[in-house]
Enzyme design. Structure first.
Site, PDB file in Angstrom:
ATOM      1  N   CYS A 113      29.594  70.264  63.737  1.00 58.18           N
ATOM      2  CA  CYS A 113      29.722  71.464  62.938  1.00 58.18           C
ATOM      3  C   CYS A 113      29.527  72.859  63.900  1.00 58.18           C
ATOM      4  O   CYS A 113      29.452  74.109  63.277  1.00 58.18           O
ATOM      5  CB  CYS A 113      27.433  71.710  62.401  1.00 58.18           C
ATOM      6  SG  CYS A 113      27.721  69.573  61.062  1.00 58.18           S
ATOM      7  N   HIS A 254      23.906  78.725  62.194  1.00 54.37           N
ATOM      8  CA  HIS A 254      24.718  77.033  61.485  1.00 54.37           C
ATOM      9  C   HIS A 254      23.315  76.773  60.143  1.00 54.37           C
ATOM     10  O   HIS A 254      22.624  76.933  60.619  1.00 54.37           O
ATOM     11  CB  HIS A 254      24.533  76.285  62.203  1.00 54.37           C
ATOM     12  CG  HIS A 254      24.780  74.564  61.172  1.00 54.37           C
ATOM     13  ND1 HIS A 254      26.115  75.145  60.505  1.00 54.37           N
ATOM     14  CD2 HIS A 254      24.710  73.679  61.116  1.00 54.37           C
ATOM     15  CE1 HIS A 254      25.636  73.383  59.851  1.00 54.37           C
ATOM     16  NE2 HIS A 254      25.541  72.602  60.748  1.00 54.37           N
ATOM     17  N   ASN A 284      24.166  71.979  53.422  1.00 54.50           N
ATOM     18  CA  ASN A 284      25.126  72.386  55.044  1.00 54.50           C
ATOM     19  C   ASN A 284      26.563  71.642  55.324  1.00 54.50           C
ATOM     20  O   ASN A 284      27.037  70.689  54.351  1.00 54.50           O
ATOM     21  CB  ASN A 284      24.471  71.172  55.593  1.00 54.50           C
ATOM     22  CG  ASN A 284      25.738  71.106  57.060  1.00 54.50           C
ATOM     23  OD1 ASN A 284      26.378  71.522  57.369  1.00 54.50           O
ATOM     24  ND2 ASN A 284      24.788  70.007  58.014  1.00 54.50           N
TER      25      ASN A 284
HETATM   26  N1  ACO Z   1      13.398  62.257  49.136  1.00 53.85           N
HETATM   27  C1  ACO Z   1      12.119  61.380  49.309  1.00 53.85           C
HETATM   28  N2  ACO Z   1      11.734  61.289  50.200  1.00 53.85           N
HETATM   29  C2  ACO Z   1      12.236  61.815  51.333  1.00 53.85           C
HETATM   30  C3  ACO Z   1      14.443  61.493  51.315  1.00 53.85           C
HETATM   31  C4  ACO Z   1      14.099  62.737  50.095  1.00 53.85           C
HETATM   32  N3  ACO Z   1      15.858  62.996  50.256  1.00 53.85           N
HETATM   33  N4  ACO Z   1      14.882  61.273  52.447  1.00 53.85           N
HETATM   34  C5  ACO Z   1      13.620  60.933  53.558  1.00 53.85           C
HETATM   35  N5  ACO Z   1      12.123  60.620  53.106  1.00 53.85           N
HETATM   36  C6  ACO Z   1      10.834  60.071  52.893  1.00 53.85           C
HETATM   37  C7  ACO Z   1      11.217  59.581  54.587  1.00 53.85           C
HETATM   38  O1  ACO Z   1      10.972  58.569  53.751  1.00 53.85           O
HETATM   39  C8  ACO Z   1      10.015  59.659  55.009  1.00 53.85           C
HETATM   40  O2  ACO Z   1       8.631  59.207  54.674  1.00 53.85           O
HETATM   41  P1  ACO Z   1       7.381  57.827  55.539  1.00 53.85           P
HETATM   42  O3  ACO Z   1       6.936  58.966  55.496  1.00 53.85           O
HETATM   43  O4  ACO Z   1       7.259  57.021  53.954  1.00 53.85           O
HETATM   44  O5  ACO Z   1       8.735  56.959  56.149  1.00 53.85           O
HETATM   45  C9  ACO Z   1       9.121  60.955  54.371  1.00 53.85           C
HETATM   46  O6  ACO Z   1      10.035  61.279  53.287  1.00 53.85           O
HETATM   47  C10 ACO Z   1       9.546  62.752  55.734  1.00 53.85           C
HETATM   48  O7  ACO Z   1      10.893  61.579  55.981  1.00 53.85           O
HETATM   49  P2  ACO Z   1      11.692  62.583  57.483  1.00 53.85           P
HETATM   50  O8  ACO Z   1      12.756  61.867  57.794  1.00 53.85           O
HETATM   51  O9  ACO Z   1      10.732  62.553  58.631  1.00 53.85           O
HETATM   52  O10 ACO Z   1      11.972  63.924  57.434  1.00 53.85           O
HETATM   53  P3  ACO Z   1      12.098  65.097  57.750  1.00 53.85           P
HETATM   54  O11 ACO Z   1      11.656  65.853  57.142  1.00 53.85           O
HETATM   55  O12 ACO Z   1      12.275  65.111  59.624  1.00 53.85           O
HETATM   56  O13 ACO Z   1      13.766  66.015  57.327  1.00 53.85           O
HETATM   57  C11 ACO Z   1      15.976  66.230  57.765  1.00 53.85           C
HETATM   58  C12 ACO Z   1      14.869  64.887  57.396  1.00 53.85           C
HETATM   59  C13 ACO Z   1      15.782  66.857  56.430  1.00 53.85           C
HETATM   60  C14 ACO Z   1      17.435  65.060  57.358  1.00 53.85           C
HETATM   61  C15 ACO Z   1      15.685  66.490  59.016  1.00 53.85           C
HETATM   62  O14 ACO Z   1      15.500  65.691  59.697  1.00 53.85           O
HETATM   63  C16 ACO Z   1      16.851  67.407  58.790  1.00 53.85           C
HETATM   64  O15 ACO Z   1      17.337  68.472  58.447  1.00 53.85           O
HETATM   65  N6  ACO Z   1      17.747  67.527  60.205  1.00 53.85           N
HETATM   66  C17 ACO Z   1      18.504  68.783  61.147  1.00 53.85           C
HETATM   67  C18 ACO Z   1      19.629  67.751  60.062  1.00 53.85           C
HETATM   68  C19 ACO Z   1      21.147  68.282  60.660  1.00 53.85           C
HETATM   69  O16 ACO Z   1      20.735  69.253  61.344  1.00 53.85           O
HETATM   70  N7  ACO Z   1      21.915  67.977  60.580  1.00 53.85           N
HETATM   71  C20 ACO Z   1      22.654  69.180  61.009  1.00 53.85           C
HETATM   72  C21 ACO Z   1      23.830  68.089  61.870  1.00 53.85           C
HETATM   73  S1  ACO Z   1      25.301  67.645  60.548  1.00 53.85           S
HETATM   74  C22 ACO Z   1      26.756  68.115  60.685  1.00 53.85           C
HETATM   75  O17 ACO Z   1      26.588  67.863  62.018  1.00 53.85           O
HETATM   76  C23 ACO Z   1      28.159  67.880  60.438  1.00 53.85           C
END
Ligand code: ACO
Length: 329
Positions: A113, A254, A284
């Site tokens: 990214c 970003h 994204n």
């Molecule tokens: N819908 C509902 N529940 C979900 C979903 C979904 N789509 N996805 C995960 N959950 C659940 C999980 O299973 C978890 O349940 P559990 O607690 O029973 O295990 C709960 O929701 C919380 O999951 P987390 O992974 O802790 O969620 P988080 O708050 O961390 O959000 C996210 C996840 C949105 C992916 C976040 O971590 C994030 O944005 N990370 C950064 C991503 C990023 O910036 N990428 C950039 C680079 S991309 C590139 O370079 C190509």
């Protein structure tokens, strides 16, 4: 002494839209969860016959039109992308073909990214230190082609798009790019990757069955890295340019997750109103998020001539980059 200026900017988002309700039909999720956790309401997705060079072509036409530059005068084309049309030729070469640009130096920069800012700082070096005059620099990605729609923790995040800047070296005028910081934290290579399809794990039946040709991400780790590195980069750029955070008109982060932008803003003592936000309707788009957002804010008149802007990005690698610019348009 010559200066480098921005002559044109363009962007393109494909017409097809995926909204959160579409995800409710294919994975166990809800609109409310996606909006709360990411800030995304919908994203644009490439049509089946659109590849990254097609998105890049559309964005380039807009930027070249504003710059009033004929593609035949381009000396340099750099595309920041991690979803090229194919391994080779590069997306930049395919774009040069589409633009009928006869003889530019054309290549891709692969920095996840961070691709757009890596490409912009590469172009800056060629313009400043070489004989080149006109450069077309893009962030363009069709990352949904490498998105696993059975993985509910990643699939809702991504959209497709492209953003383009036309740079020109001039004999006099104001500098556009004031400062750059680039780097990589290679301890994070395993935190965001597409494991198969390259020389380490060529495509085979097993790799396809195991979904190894899709993006894999440790979301929590990337989240923590993104907040920390954004704070470090912005503070360093402010410090070494003797600026206060209030001197900056816009912080162009970003667009990976609105909570990353909120958390970094809080640490930096800036308000989210000072940040450029497009994640709600683009998601994204990988290396395209910053140039697409800048174009949108420029079109809306929010970005004004003379504004100081800090652009800051992070991505697979784990790469990072930040630029301080003075908006010239
Ligand atoms: N819908 C509902 N529940 C979900 C979903 C979904 N789509 N996805 C995960 N959950 C659940 C999980 O299973 C978890 O349940 P559990 O607690 O029973 O295990 C709960 O929701 C919380 O999951 P987390 O992974 O802790 O969620 P988080 O708050 O961390 O959000 C996210 C996840 C949105 C992916 C976040 O971590 C994030 O944005 N990370 C950064 C991503 C990023 O910036 N990428 C950039 C680079 S991309 C590139 O370079 C190509």
């Amino acid at each position: 002494m010559s200066v480098i200026t921005l002559k044109g900017i363009g962007s393109y988002a494909p017409p097809k839209i995926l909204n959160n309700q579409d995800f409710e039909k294919i994975i166990d999720t809800s609109d409310e969860w996606i909006v709360t956790r990411s800030g995304i309401h919908f994203r644009h997705v490439a049509l089946p016959d659109q590849a990254t060079s097609d998105l890049a072509f559309e964005a380039s036409k807009v930027a070249l039109e504003q710059a009033q530059l004929d593609p035949k005068d381009l000396d340099l084309i750099i595309v920041g992308t991690s979803s090229p049309d194919m391994f080779f030729p590069s997306t930049a070469c395919l774009l040069a073909e589409k633009l009928s640009a006869p003889n530019p130096m054309a290549f891709d920069v692969q920095a996840g990214c961070s691709g757009f800012l890596y490409a912009l700082s590469t172009a800056e070096q060629f313009l400043r230190n070489g004989t080149y005059r006109n450069a077309l620099v893009l962030g363009a990605d069709t990352i949904t082609r490498f998105t696993d729609y059975t993985d509910r923790s990643t699939c809702f995040l991504f959209g497709d798009g492209a953003g383009a800047f036309v740079l020109e070296k001039q004999e006099k005028g104001e500098e556009f790019i004031l400062d750059f910081l680039n780097g990589t934290d290679p301890t994070g290579t395993g935190k965001l990757l597409m494991p198969a399809g390259g020389s380490k794990r060529p495509a085979c039946t097993e790799s396809i069955q195991a979904h190894e040709h899709f993006l894999k991400m440790n979301g929590k780790e990337i989240f923590k890295f993104a907040v920390r590195i954004s704070e470090v980069l912005i503070n360093e750029l402010l410090k070494r340019n003797h600026l206060k955070s209030s001197d900056i008109a816009w912080y162009a982060f970003h667009q990976a997750n609105i909570r990353i932008i909120e958390a970094a803003s809080e640490r930096l003592n800036i308000t989210v109103d000072q940040t450029i936000l497009t994640i709600d309707h683009f998601g994204n788009t990988s290396s395209a998020t910053v140039p697409m957002s800048m174009h949108e804010y420029a079109k809306q008149g929010k970005l004004k001539k003379g504004d100081l802007v800090i652009m800051v990005v992070f991505g697979a690698g784990l790469t990072y980059s930040a630029a301080l610019v003075r908006w010239p348009l």
